[in-house]
Scaffold this active site. Structure first.
Site, mmCIF file in Angstrom:
data_model
loop_
_atom_site.group_PDB
_atom_site.id
_atom_site.type_symbol
_atom_site.label_atom_id
_atom_site.label_comp_id
_atom_site.label_asym_id
_atom_site.label_seq_id
_atom_site.Cartn_x
_atom_site.Cartn_y
_atom_site.Cartn_z
ATOM 1 N N ARG A 64 0.856 -1.183 0.000
ATOM 2 C CA ARG A 64 0.000 0.000 0.000
ATOM 3 C C ARG A 64 0.896 1.239 0.000
ATOM 4 O O ARG A 64 1.950 1.255 0.654
ATOM 5 C CB ARG A 64 -0.876 0.023 1.253
ATOM 6 C CG ARG A 64 -2.040 -0.951 1.219
ATOM 7 C CD ARG A 64 -3.114 -0.495 0.237
ATOM 8 N NE ARG A 64 -4.337 -1.259 0.335
ATOM 9 C CZ ARG A 64 -4.783 -2.104 -0.602
ATOM 10 N NH1 ARG A 64 -4.091 -2.315 -1.697
ATOM 11 N NH2 ARG A 64 -5.931 -2.727 -0.448
ATOM 12 N N HIS A 92 -1.854 1.093 -9.690
ATOM 13 C CA HIS A 92 -2.550 0.214 -8.740
ATOM 14 C C HIS A 92 -3.372 -0.851 -9.491
ATOM 15 O O HIS A 92 -4.570 -1.009 -9.252
ATOM 16 C CB HIS A 92 -3.450 1.044 -7.801
ATOM 17 C CG HIS A 92 -3.813 0.320 -6.528
ATOM 18 N ND1 HIS A 92 -3.880 0.939 -5.298
ATOM 19 C CD2 HIS A 92 -4.124 -0.976 -6.290
ATOM 20 C CE1 HIS A 92 -4.235 0.059 -4.375
ATOM 21 N NE2 HIS A 92 -4.384 -1.112 -4.958
HETATM 22 C C1 GLV Z 1 -6.463 -3.921 -4.181
HETATM 23 O O1 GLV Z 1 -5.528 -3.249 -3.886
HETATM 24 C C2 GLV Z 1 -7.210 -4.736 -3.255
HETATM 25 O O2 GLV Z 1 -7.131 -4.551 -2.031
HETATM 26 O O3 GLV Z 1 -7.905 -5.640 -3.736
#
Ligand code: GLV
Length: 310
Positions: free
Chosen positions: A225, A273
């Site tokens: 993250r 992401h």
């Molecule tokens: C993506 O980052 C998730 O948590 O699925």
């Protein structure tokens, strides 16, 4: 009285969940937010962001599922203390992460960033080819994603280590645990993959001091993250030459502002992401299976420990 399951995330993907529920759990009234039906009947909710008034809106909620792998987007202070919260542990999201990390690690291992730069200069410049066994790779975080990634890395023959808060045993992987073994772990990692969950303890985890513990010339693959990695410290470590390359799928903030120096850094690659995503069909099946487990009085798979934060 039957149960309603409300899905509150991307509606297009919700339609695929609906199809699986219709076929495999027709007894459940599956609905896509905001079409919630009678709120008194809503026993289950899958959400990326639950409504803030969840406790008032759904007084009979029995289970809350995160539609993604993480639960750091949930504000636990507004969720009823007795409400079980379940992370998304499903084969599709695991496979996606394994693909992304293998791509990144193999690219780094086989010196592809150098070859891309050499190509731009029109230079034919072979480097020694090292075997995977000669490359030390480490994974921070040994949850379902970290373990699956390590299994594949070790199948390729990499010299693998893993680190986590608590002790794990994984075949062909040197597993280290806790604060006392963190430096030893970091000093192993010529390629470090971060797959930690975001908690108060992992915020700012990859800072200047920890990056400095990596061997000189190490590379980083950040798929945890964004807030775990201190970006100015990363830039400094790259610019001093201590770190060779960084592959970032998550940043803080997201999106990374267009003016951020990391975008144009020659030794950084950024993706928005997308390392992995919940796959609707396999996710819906896992959730249905978890509903059945719950119905039999068993703990759902992926149950979150609120004290731990994941
Ligand atoms: C993506 O980052 C998730 O948590 O699925």
């Amino acid at each position: 009285m039957g149960s309603t399951f409300v899905y509150k995330a991307d509606p297009a993907r919700g339609l695929q969940w609906a199809e699986v529920f219709r076929r495999e759990a027709p007894e459940i009234d599956f609905r896509i937010w905001p079409d919630i039906g009678d709120p008194q009947r809503v026993h289950y909710l899958a959400a990326w962001e639950p409504p803030r008034d969840l406790a008032q809106r759904f007084p009979h909620l029995k289970l809350l599922f995160s539609s993604g792998a993480g639960v750091d987007q949930f504000d636990f202070s507004v969720l009823p203390a007795r409400l079980p919260v379940v992370r998304m542990v499903e084969p599709g999201i695991i496979r996606g992460m394994v693909e992304y990390v293998m791509h990144a690690v193999l690219d780094l291992h086989r010196d592809m960033p150098q070859y891309r730069r050499a190509q731009q200069r029109g230079q034919w410049q072979p480097l020694p080819v090292r075997t995977a066994a000669e490359r030390r790779v480490g994974v921070l975080g040994l949850g379902s994603l970290g373990q699956a990634v390590l299994q594949q890395l070790s199948a390729f023959g990499f010299d693998c280590a893993g680190w986590s808060r608590s002790r794990h045993v994984i075949e062909r992987v040197r597993c280290l645990a806790g604060a006392t073994q963190l430096d030893e772990f970091l000093s192993h990692c010529q390629i470090l993959v971060c797959l930690l969950p975001l908690t108060e303890e992992t915020r700012g985890f990859l800072d200047a001091a920890r990056l400095q513990r990596l061997p000189a010339g190490a590379s980083l693959v950040q798929v945890g993250r964004g807030p775990q990695l201190v970006l100015p410290d990363l830039l400094a470590a790259l610019d001093s030459g201590h770190l060779a390359e960084a592959v970032l799928d998550v940043t803080e903030p997201e999106p990374l502002p267009a003016s951020h120096p990391l975008w144009s850094h020659p030794r950084v690659r950024i993706t928005p992401h997308i390392a992995s995503m919940t796959q609707p069909v396999s996710a819906a099946r896992v959730v249905i299976d978890n509903l059945r487990r719950f119905g039999r009085g068993e703990a759902p798979l992926g149950l979150v420990d609120r004290v731990r934060g994941y």
